[in-house]
Design an enzyme around this catalytic site. Structure first.
Site, mmCIF file in Angstrom:
data_model
loop_
_atom_site.group_PDB
_atom_site.id
_atom_site.type_symbol
_atom_site.label_atom_id
_atom_site.label_comp_id
_atom_site.label_asym_id
_atom_site.label_seq_id
_atom_site.Cartn_x
_atom_site.Cartn_y
_atom_site.Cartn_z
ATOM 1 N N HIS A 1 -72.999 6.570 -83.303
ATOM 2 C CA HIS A 1 -73.502 6.479 -84.684
ATOM 3 C C HIS A 1 -72.255 6.114 -85.480
ATOM 4 C CE1 HIS A 1 -76.078 8.399 -88.095
ATOM 5 N NE2 HIS A 1 -75.010 7.841 -88.670
ATOM 6 N N ASN B 1 -63.615 3.645 -84.360
ATOM 7 C CA ASN B 1 -63.617 3.324 -82.939
ATOM 8 C C ASN B 1 -64.938 2.639 -82.621
ATOM 9 O OD1 ASN B 1 -61.122 4.629 -82.608
ATOM 10 N ND2 ASN B 1 -62.116 6.608 -82.308
ATOM 11 N N HIS C 1 -69.119 5.648 -87.527
ATOM 12 C CA HIS C 1 -68.405 6.651 -88.316
ATOM 13 C C HIS C 1 -66.974 6.221 -88.525
ATOM 14 C CE1 HIS C 1 -68.072 7.717 -84.026
ATOM 15 N NE2 HIS C 1 -66.843 8.125 -84.317
#
Ligand code: AMP
Ligand code: ZN
Length: 114
Positions: free
Chosen positions: A98, A87, A100
């Site tokens: 951060h 996303n 991911h």
């Protein structure tokens, strides 16, 4: 000290249920799983999102995907199949800034999402 929750997991300031770790990457079970298997895979380096990756991150991004493949095998979701989701930004639904990758498995996924 970083205020980023995933940096804090990477530095072990806050606990997580870790399933994989090496020098560059750490992976842990999502605290609010959206599937029977739901793992978050992050680089230890704080990169905000896919909007912030640079040429120097090419190898790291490849490495993350190799890790995802290994984790899927380790968690025995590789044969049945799985989904990897990133996303990015507000409309992408990113809530933790951060970068991911969600590794989701153990149920039938549908498409298109949302
Ligand atoms: P996203 O919405 O793509 O930014 O995904 C963030 C994900 O991180 C969500 O699925 C959260 O449930 C998960 N998450 C947030 N905090 C934690 C935490 N402390 N440990 C594990 N997963 C977390
Ligand atoms: Zn961070």
């Amino acid at each position: 000290m970083s205020e980023c929750i995933f940096c804090k997991i990477a530095s072990k300031e806050i606990p997580a249920n870790i399933v994989y770790e090496d020098d560059l990457v750490i992976a842990f079970h999502d605290i609010e799983p959206a599937a029977p298997t739901h793992v978050i895979v992050i680089p230890k380096e704080h990169i905000e999102s896919l909007n912030n990756v640079l040429d120097i991150h090419k190898e790291l991004l490849g490495h993350i995907h190799l890790c995802i493949s290994k984790i899927a095998k380790k968690l025995e979701i590789s044969k049945e199949g799985f989904r990897v989701v990133n996303n990015c930004g507000e409309l992408g639904g990113q809530t933790v800034n951060h970068i991911h990758f969600h590794l989701l498995g153990g149920k039938q996924m549908n498409w298109p999402a949302g």
